[in-house]
Design an enzyme around this catalytic site. Sequence first.
Site, PDB file in Angstrom:
ATOM      1  N   HIS A 157       0.803  -1.215   0.000  1.00 56.49           N
ATOM      2  CA  HIS A 157       0.000   0.000   0.000  1.00 56.49           C
ATOM      3  C   HIS A 157       0.839   1.270   0.000  1.00 56.49           C
ATOM      4  O   HIS A 157       0.307   2.345  -0.266  1.00 56.49           O
ATOM      5  CB  HIS A 157      -0.937   0.007   1.212  1.00 56.49           C
ATOM      6  CG  HIS A 157      -2.015  -1.034   1.145  1.00 56.49           C
ATOM      7  ND1 HIS A 157      -3.326  -0.720   0.845  1.00 56.49           N
ATOM      8  CD2 HIS A 157      -1.986  -2.376   1.326  1.00 56.49           C
ATOM      9  CE1 HIS A 157      -4.052  -1.832   0.854  1.00 56.49           C
ATOM     10  NE2 HIS A 157      -3.260  -2.852   1.142  1.00 56.49           N
ATOM     11  N   ASP A 216       3.782   9.636  -1.155  1.00 57.30           N
ATOM     12  CA  ASP A 216       2.610   8.871  -0.749  1.00 57.30           C
ATOM     13  C   ASP A 216       2.352   7.789  -1.785  1.00 57.30           C
ATOM     14  O   ASP A 216       2.437   8.055  -2.990  1.00 57.30           O
ATOM     15  CB  ASP A 216       1.386   9.780  -0.641  1.00 57.30           C
ATOM     16  CG  ASP A 216       0.474   9.416   0.514  1.00 57.30           C
ATOM     17  OD1 ASP A 216       0.496   8.237   0.917  1.00 57.30           O
ATOM     18  OD2 ASP A 216      -0.233  10.295   1.025  1.00 57.30           O
TER      19      ASP A 216
END
Length: 488
Positions: free
Chosen positions: A171, A382
Amino acid sequence: MSSTRESTEAADRKFVVVASRLPVDRVEGPDGRTEWQPSPGGLVTALEPVMREAGGAWIGWSGDAGPAPGAFRADGLHLVGLALSETELRHFYEGFCNATLWPLYHDVIAPPQFHRRWWEAYVTVNRRFAQAAAEQAAPGATVWVHDYQLQLVPRMLREQRDDVRIGFFNHIPFPGYEIFAQLPWRRPVVEGLLGADLLGFQRRADTTNFLRACRRAVGLVTKGSTVRVDEPGGPREVHAAAFPISIDAAGLTEIARRDEVGKRAREIRTALGEPTLVLLGVDRLDYTKGILHRLRAYGELLDDGRLGPRPVLIQVASPSRERVEAYQTLRDEVEVMVGRINGQHGEVGYSPVHYLHHSYPREEMAALYLAADVMLVTPLRDGMNLVAKEYVATRYDEGGTLVLSEFTGAADELAGAFAVNPHDIEGLKNAIVRAATATTPAEARRRMRAMRRRVREHDVARWAASFLNALRGAPAAADAVDGTDLAS
């Protein structure tokens, strides 16, 4: 949420999810008994239907140090809660996961720490998760392992159960090899991941970085997105590809359309004094999120008077890893900067920054999204950033604009955003001004309409289905595997 205890004996689950956390949070009921409440999150939303259909199991940690909850049912789901001791919480979770891997995988924005006792705890805990998965999975089952906390589980599970199909999804970003090579245990980490049949990453660049690590750290041969792994039973192919994660777009749009949410959005603007411009930042309080850069840019815009009279920035910074020293330091720095901006530019009845160090339910977040004219999503690094997609999904009115860091996975998909390099403070300031003042209403609607179409058509259910189809070898997964259709 009601819960019942279940046997911990070997199960026959055809679908097993292995994640660092359970999809529920432990709370104490009014009678003193333990109760479990659903945790909000797109992963749960995506996988719950699959689990129900397959009679699946979800293996994870309850979030507290102490004895394991064991196997139990909550809201019809079969859950297996594993234990972490207080020492393992410090060494595995706060140590190796959050002070070694997290900063390393986020381009060493903060210096990672390398301690052998942390690595030993990481191995021990990963082995515990792998053992639980081996016990729960039926013959030929599909096991989906999630995220950087459990990178050794695929190999450990395969050594016990070579009959199961194993998928792994990362993730967070996977770093370039020059950064990854700093990890003293780079080879066992790569070998651990290669226990999977399919490895999923957020961006094609992450996939490329992993494949390079296979060549450099382990000396393996890669061809396209495939890695050849030699094993005692013969060679095996491991596939790696980008599967950008998404959100429950329809669910968020439905919430945003509720009358009470719209009313709450209007109340927020009224409480702020009906400003001409409302900017919004929503982040975990984490040094990767670029909160200090954002505040600096906003403070300079106030100095310059470029945002008009009395603009307001709402900064939601939900608590994160509060026992870790780096996060305590960041909180102090953010609060000092907020105080400085409000001290310099505030007046009686007006605060230019509203800093909210809380977590909020989905309905309140939807109201904040609707109340905001400009959404600021400016992380330094991110993997995806689902806040950007949540804002887009919520804006059913096609209003609002999005300023988005180019260092997020979401930047690959949301072409209608105003892209920025958050390290470039002057560039960030200019993007905020463009998003706030220089965009015509027609252009703003066009940008938002295109982003909403992307988020609606590529929601979290499609993400889960594409990964699982690829893991099972279904032809429908080809578009995801070869990395196409990421920015259409």
